[in-house]
Scaffold this motif. Structure first.
Motif, PDB file in Angstrom:
ATOM      1  N   ALA A   1      -1.505   3.511  -1.669  1.00 53.42           N
ATOM      2  CA  ALA A   1      -1.217   3.246  -3.079  1.00 53.42           C
ATOM      3  C   ALA A   1      -1.922   1.971  -3.531  1.00 53.42           C
ATOM      4  CB  ALA A   1       0.295   3.120  -3.294  1.00 53.42           C
ATOM      5  N   GLY A   2      -2.044   1.826  -4.844  1.00 54.80           N
ATOM      6  CA  GLY A   2      -2.680   0.649  -5.410  1.00 54.80           C
ATOM      7  C   GLY A   2      -1.724  -0.092  -6.335  1.00 54.80           C
ATOM      8  N   CYS A   3      -2.171  -1.259  -6.801  1.00 53.46           N
ATOM      9  CA  CYS A   3      -1.342  -2.070  -7.694  1.00 53.46           C
ATOM     10  C   CYS A   3      -1.719  -1.777  -9.149  1.00 53.46           C
ATOM     11  CB  CYS A   3      -1.542  -3.550  -7.378  1.00 53.46           C
ATOM     12  SG  CYS A   3      -0.467  -4.624  -8.334  1.00 53.46           S
ATOM     13  N   TYR A   4      -0.722  -1.481  -9.969  1.00 54.47           N
ATOM     14  CA  TYR A   4      -0.922  -1.188 -11.384  1.00 54.47           C
ATOM     15  C   TYR A   4       0.011  -2.067 -12.198  1.00 54.47           C
ATOM     16  CZ  TYR A   4      -3.101   3.091  -9.637  1.00 54.47           C
ATOM     17  OH  TYR A   4      -3.899   3.985  -8.971  1.00 54.47           O
ATOM     18  N   THR A   5      -0.491  -2.557 -13.328  1.00 53.41           N
ATOM     19  CA  THR A   5       0.359  -3.314 -14.248  1.00 53.41           C
ATOM     20  C   THR A   5       0.650  -2.424 -15.445  1.00 53.41           C
ATOM     21  OG1 THR A   5      -0.609  -5.395 -13.538  1.00 53.41           O
ATOM     22  CG2 THR A   5       0.558  -5.404 -15.638  1.00 53.41           C
ATOM     23  N   ILE A   6       1.921  -2.112 -15.634  1.00 53.83           N
ATOM     24  CA  ILE A   6       2.356  -1.244 -16.718  1.00 53.83           C
ATOM     25  C   ILE A   6       3.451  -1.987 -17.482  1.00 53.83           C
ATOM     26  CG2 ILE A   6       3.392   0.986 -17.325  1.00 53.83           C
ATOM     27  CD1 ILE A   6       2.279   2.004 -14.552  1.00 53.83           C
TER      28      ILE A   6
ATOM     29  N   PRO B   1      -1.915   7.268  -7.371  1.00 53.49           N
ATOM     30  CA  PRO B   1      -2.512   7.582  -8.677  1.00 53.49           C
ATOM     31  C   PRO B   1      -1.640   8.511  -9.534  1.00 53.49           C
ATOM     32  CG  PRO B   1      -4.181   7.643  -6.969  1.00 53.49           C
ATOM     33  CD  PRO B   1      -2.857   7.481  -6.266  1.00 53.49           C
ATOM     34  N   GLU B   2      -1.002   9.501  -8.902  1.00 54.15           N
ATOM     35  CA  GLU B   2      -0.163  10.446  -9.646  1.00 54.15           C
ATOM     36  C   GLU B   2       1.020   9.735 -10.317  1.00 54.15           C
ATOM     37  OE1 GLU B   2       1.312  13.675  -7.262  1.00 54.15           O
ATOM     38  OE2 GLU B   2       2.931  14.092  -8.670  1.00 54.15           O
ATOM     39  N   HIS B   3       1.709   8.877  -9.572  1.00 59.95           N
ATOM     40  CA  HIS B   3       2.866   8.196 -10.155  1.00 59.95           C
ATOM     41  C   HIS B   3       2.461   7.081 -11.112  1.00 59.95           C
ATOM     42  CE1 HIS B   3       5.249  10.333  -6.989  1.00 59.95           C
ATOM     43  NE2 HIS B   3       5.885  10.593  -8.101  1.00 59.95           N
ATOM     44  N   ALA B   4       1.271   6.515 -10.909  1.00 56.89           N
ATOM     45  CA  ALA B   4       0.763   5.531 -11.882  1.00 56.89           C
ATOM     46  C   ALA B   4       0.558   6.222 -13.231  1.00 56.89           C
ATOM     47  CB  ALA B   4      -0.535   4.913 -11.380  1.00 56.89           C
ATOM     48  N   ARG B   5      -0.025   7.447 -13.196  1.00 48.92           N
ATOM     49  CA  ARG B   5      -0.226   8.211 -14.448  1.00 48.92           C
ATOM     50  C   ARG B   5       1.121   8.530 -15.091  1.00 48.92           C
ATOM     51  NH1 ARG B   5      -4.454  10.550 -11.565  1.00 48.92           N
ATOM     52  NH2 ARG B   5      -3.109  12.194 -10.745  1.00 48.92           N
ATOM     53  N   GLU B   6       2.100   8.956 -14.286  1.00 49.10           N
ATOM     54  CA  GLU B   6       3.422   9.300 -14.826  1.00 49.10           C
ATOM     55  C   GLU B   6       4.086   8.093 -15.489  1.00 49.10           C
ATOM     56  OE1 GLU B   6       4.850  12.756 -11.701  1.00 49.10           O
ATOM     57  OE2 GLU B   6       6.246  11.152 -12.229  1.00 49.10           O
ATOM     58  N   ARG B   7       4.056   6.963 -14.803  1.00 48.13           N
ATOM     59  CA  ARG B   7       4.726   5.762 -15.361  1.00 48.13           C
ATOM     60  C   ARG B   7       4.000   5.251 -16.599  1.00 48.13           C
ATOM     61  NH1 ARG B   7       8.949   3.265 -12.891  1.00 48.13           N
ATOM     62  NH2 ARG B   7       9.461   4.038 -10.820  1.00 48.13           N
ATOM     63  N   ALA B   8       2.678   5.342 -16.590  1.00 45.82           N
ATOM     64  CA  ALA B   8       1.918   4.908 -17.773  1.00 45.82           C
ATOM     65  C   ALA B   8       2.232   5.819 -18.963  1.00 45.82           C
ATOM     66  CB  ALA B   8       0.431   4.908 -17.468  1.00 45.82           C
ATOM     67  N   ALA B   9       2.373   7.131 -18.706  1.00 48.04           N
ATOM     68  CA  ALA B   9       2.685   8.072 -19.782  1.00 48.04           C
ATOM     69  C   ALA B   9       4.073   7.792 -20.348  1.00 48.04           C
ATOM     70  CB  ALA B   9       2.603   9.507 -19.255  1.00 48.04           C
ATOM     71  N   VAL B  10       5.033   7.519 -19.500  1.00 50.21           N
ATOM     72  CA  VAL B  10       6.399   7.216 -19.945  1.00 50.21           C
ATOM     73  C   VAL B  10       6.399   5.924 -20.770  1.00 50.21           C
ATOM     74  CG1 VAL B  10       8.702   6.515 -19.172  1.00 50.21           C
ATOM     75  CG2 VAL B  10       7.555   8.455 -18.069  1.00 50.21           C
TER      76      VAL B  10
ATOM     77  N   GLU C   1       0.826  -1.217   0.000  1.00 51.12           N
ATOM     78  CA  GLU C   1       0.000   0.000   0.000  1.00 51.12           C
ATOM     79  C   GLU C   1       0.855   1.260   0.000  1.00 51.12           C
ATOM     80  OE1 GLU C   1      -3.839  -1.727   2.488  1.00 51.12           O
ATOM     81  OE2 GLU C   1      -2.371  -0.471   3.514  1.00 51.12           O
ATOM     82  N   THR C   2       2.153   1.120  -0.308  1.00 52.96           N
ATOM     83  CA  THR C   2       3.069   2.254  -0.262  1.00 52.96           C
ATOM     84  C   THR C   2       3.629   2.516  -1.655  1.00 52.96           C
ATOM     85  OG1 THR C   2       3.689   1.621   1.992  1.00 52.96           O
ATOM     86  CG2 THR C   2       5.155   3.159   0.844  1.00 52.96           C
ATOM     87  N   CYS C   3       3.470   3.756  -2.152  1.00 54.34           N
ATOM     88  CA  CYS C   3       3.947   4.102  -3.494  1.00 54.34           C
ATOM     89  C   CYS C   3       5.458   3.874  -3.589  1.00 54.34           C
ATOM     90  CB  CYS C   3       3.615   5.558  -3.821  1.00 54.34           C
ATOM     91  SG  CYS C   3       4.227   6.075  -5.440  1.00 54.34           S
ATOM     92  N   GLU C   4       5.879   3.182  -4.645  1.00 57.94           N
ATOM     93  CA  GLU C   4       7.296   2.892  -4.843  1.00 57.94           C
ATOM     94  C   GLU C   4       8.091   4.151  -5.191  1.00 57.94           C
ATOM     95  OE1 GLU C   4       8.021  -0.467  -7.465  1.00 57.94           O
ATOM     96  OE2 GLU C   4       6.070  -1.287  -6.933  1.00 57.94           O
ATOM     97  N   ASP C   5       7.413   5.191  -5.681  1.00 59.74           N
ATOM     98  CA  ASP C   5       8.122   6.401  -6.082  1.00 59.74           C
ATOM     99  C   ASP C   5       8.186   7.458  -4.989  1.00 59.74           C
ATOM    100  OD1 ASP C   5       8.634   5.289  -8.494  1.00 59.74           O
ATOM    101  OD2 ASP C   5       7.240   6.525  -9.641  1.00 59.74           O
ATOM    102  N   CYS C   6       7.101   7.634  -4.222  1.00 58.74           N
ATOM    103  CA  CYS C   6       7.083   8.740  -3.251  1.00 58.74           C
ATOM    104  C   CYS C   6       6.761   8.291  -1.830  1.00 58.74           C
ATOM    105  CB  CYS C   6       6.089   9.809  -3.700  1.00 58.74           C
ATOM    106  SG  CYS C   6       4.364   9.308  -3.577  1.00 58.74           S
ATOM    107  N   CYS C   7       6.542   7.008  -1.612  1.00 62.29           N
ATOM    108  CA  CYS C   7       6.267   6.446  -0.285  1.00 62.29           C
ATOM    109  C   CYS C   7       4.907   6.856   0.281  1.00 62.29           C
ATOM    110  CB  CYS C   7       7.368   6.777   0.720  1.00 62.29           C
ATOM    111  SG  CYS C   7       8.974   6.114   0.244  1.00 62.29           S
ATOM    112  N   ALA C   8       4.026   7.418  -0.549  1.00 64.45           N
ATOM    113  CA  ALA C   8       2.685   7.760  -0.074  1.00 64.45           C
ATOM    114  C   ALA C   8       1.937   6.479   0.291  1.00 64.45           C
ATOM    115  CB  ALA C   8       1.920   8.512  -1.162  1.00 64.45           C
TER     116      ALA C   8
END
Ligand SMILES: [Zn+2]
Length: 91
Positions: free
Chosen positions: A65-70, A79-88, A55-62
């Motif tokens: 957090a949720g699980c995303y497959t990218i 959600p913010e870092h999920a959007r960033e990684r998906a965009a990249v 439940e902890t964001c891998e990028d900012c430690c918030a």
């Protein structure tokens, strides 16, 4: 880690392996050099950290957090870092 940081449960612990598995921390360690040493408190602390990692964001430690497959890789992200990684991944 800060230079003054020391573990308080098992100061002489030995790490065997640290990895990410299905977006969760997997931390394999022994409380000492003795391969037969058992320390329930040590094991419980590791299990608690592994659960917290789900439940902890891998990028900012918030937290929260949720699980995303990218790109076929699972991540635990806010959600913010999920959007960033998906965009990249799409660029
Ligand atoms: Zn984040």
């Amino acid at each position: 880690m800060e230079g003054s940081w020391r573990p308080t449960i098992a100061p002489g612990y030995r790490v065997q392996q640290v990895k990410s598995k299905f977006a969760a921390l997997c931390f394999y360690a022994r409380p000492s050099d003795d391969v037969y040493a058992l320390d329930p408190t040590f094991d419980e602390a590791i299990r608690a950290a592994e659960w917290e990692s789900t439940e902890t964001c891998e990028d900012c430690c918030a937290s929260g957090a949720g699980c995303y497959t990218i790109r076929l890789w699972s991540w635990t992200l806010c959600p913010e870092h999920a959007r960033e990684r998906a965009a990249v991944a799409q660029s």
